[in-house]
Write an enzyme that holds these catalytic residues in place. Structure first.
Site, short mmCIF file in Angstrom:
data_model
loop_
_atom_site.label_atom_id
_atom_site.label_comp_id
_atom_site.label_asym_id
_atom_site.label_seq_id
_atom_site.Cartn_x
_atom_site.Cartn_y
_atom_site.Cartn_z
CE1 TYR A 293 -15.48 -1.99 -40.14
CE2 TYR A 293 -13.24 -1.30 -40.91
CZ TYR A 293 -14.72 -1.43 -40.59
OH TYR A 293 -14.92 0.08 -40.97
CG HIS B 298 -15.32 -4.09 -43.75
ND1 HIS B 298 -14.41 -4.34 -44.84
CD2 HIS B 298 -15.28 -2.82 -43.53
CE1 HIS B 298 -13.79 -3.18 -44.95
NE2 HIS B 298 -14.51 -2.34 -44.40
#
Ligand code: MG
Length: 422
Positions: A157, A210
């Site tokens: 991420y 995220h």
């Protein structure tokens, strides 16, 4: 005679190196039992204790058919309500009771919810690379097995490996995984520039922020992402910053999905009413199971807001079956995340998980049978067995014990060493 709850077993198993917590409710009717998912992978020992010490004595001897009543009974039993610990424990019981109800009716769960509104469930899969070439090759692989929707990420991420400081960290940086919000934004725009020029419009792209950028950067980022025509952009802000979604939504045309960390309806109801979220991403066990999930979907439907339930590798096949059954039956289904295509590859660092996809996958199939199957055409198909259609081999489950290391991937930090939501 309505069968009663006779015994509640809590089974810990980690066939892919990820902790799963499965609840098995045995009833007074011989051979009738149900399975539920109480998996909060990083707190399984606590939830097991909660179920065995507090919920089990509350529930033994009660009729299995009163699911809504028992849900509310569990929810208010400790007086202080909500939160991921309580909700996951309740979810394990709730799903197992729906499984039992389906078995009593000899119907799969989707039939109890009104029957199929679609023939199969379109899914997206997560593609990840350390560089653009690796990412393109992974996307090509998924495309070749029929996937039409793919979530594209670079370097997990976008953070450094745990223990590696960021490019602009001060001396003696605090240990963590480092993320630079502004750099992340530039890299992501560059990534989609390359992906669109390589793939054209042949794939629907999804991306997951995220909640790793600052809300004050998110508005500009989403606006600049508009030109890449994403199917949706996931979790651009944390649940604590849900009010920002309205501001961001007014400023961009990219559809927004939100909410794998939701635990309470108060977090998302205003966003639905204001139409500042397009897809609700709740994690079934984190909101308390099937009962609250169908209420959430029903609440969102008249506002034109759709679902895209969270379905990561740190969620058990029991919950994966529950989401597929719900997807089949609700009008406002949008898209489904799917991790179980011959693998439950674990995407986060420092988990102690098995790295080899095939080995992990074989172990999961050894423990669980009856999982919904990917059809190599972009769709997942439910099995037509009663209830959730999943079974567990408890002997096999016992071979894969859970471990409880300190969770490190959530120790996400900004360049200056301050903590950032993971
Ligand atoms: Mg996500």
């Amino acid at each position: 005679m309505i069968p009663k709850i006779k015994k509640i077993k809590v089974i810990e198993t980690a066939p892919a190196g990820i902790n799963f917590l499965i609840v098995k409710i045995e009833t007074t009717e011989a051979g009738l039992y149900g399975l539920g998912c109480a998996t909060f992978a990083y707190r399984t020992a606590t939830i097991k204790h909660l179920i065995e010490t507090y919920l089990s004595p509350l529930l033994i001897g009660r009729d299995v058919d009163r699911i809504s009543d028992l849900w509310q009974l569990m929810h208010q039993n400790a007086y202080w309500r909500s939160g991921p610990i309580e909700n996951n424990a309740i979810s394990g019981i709730d799903m197992a009771l729906w499984d039992i109800k389906g078995k009593m009716a000899s119907m799969p769960l989707y039939q109890l919810l009104g029957g199929k509104m679609r023939d199969a469930v379109p899914v997206y899969r997560h593609a990840d690379g350390n560089n653009i070439e690796e990412l393109i090759s992974e996307i090509e692989g998924f495309k070749s097995i029929g996937l039409q929707y793919i979530r594209c990420q670079m370097g997990i991420y976008g953070g450094t490996e745990y223990g590696t400081a960021g490019k602009h960290s001060p001396v003696n940086p605090s240990i963590g995984t480092y993320i630079d919000s502004r750099e992340y934004i530039r890299n992501t725009l560059d990534m989609f520039d390359k992906l669109r020029s390589h793939f054209g419009d042949s794939i629907e792209f999804v991306h997951d922020v995220h909640e790793r950028i600052n809300p004050i950067d998110a508005r500009q980022f989403c606006h600049e992402m508009d030109k890449y025509h994403l199917f949706f952009l996931e979790d651009v802000v944390s649940p604590e910053n849900v009010a920002w979604l309205r501001e961001i939504h007014n400023f961009c045309t990219t559809p927004l999905s939100h909410g794998e960390l939701y635990v309470n309806p108060n977090e998302w109801q205003d966003a639905v009413i204001n139409r500042s979220v397009d897809y609700l991403r709740a994690h079934l066990s984190d909101i308390g199971g099937i009962t609250p999930a169908i209420k959430m979907a029903a609440f969102a439907a008249p506002f034109g807001v759709r679902t895209c339930w969270h379905c990561p590798p740190d969620m058990s096949p029991v919950a994966a079956s529950a989401v597929i059954n719900i997807d089949l039956a609700i009008p406002n289904f949008g898209l489904q995340e799917w991790s179980a295509i011959k693998s439950y590859k674990f995407l986060q660092q420092g988990s102690g998980a098995i790295d080899n996809d095939e080995q992990a996958s074989d172990a999961i199939y050894e423990v669980f049978s009856g999982m919904p199957e990917y059809g190599n055409d972009g769709y997942v198909y439910a099995n037509e067995k009663p209830g959730l259609g999943i079974d567990i081999d408890e002997k096999a489950a016992a071979k894969y014990s859970c471990k409880h290391p300190v969770t490190v991937w959530t120790q996400t930090r900004n360049p200056d060493g301050s903590l950032q939501t993971p």
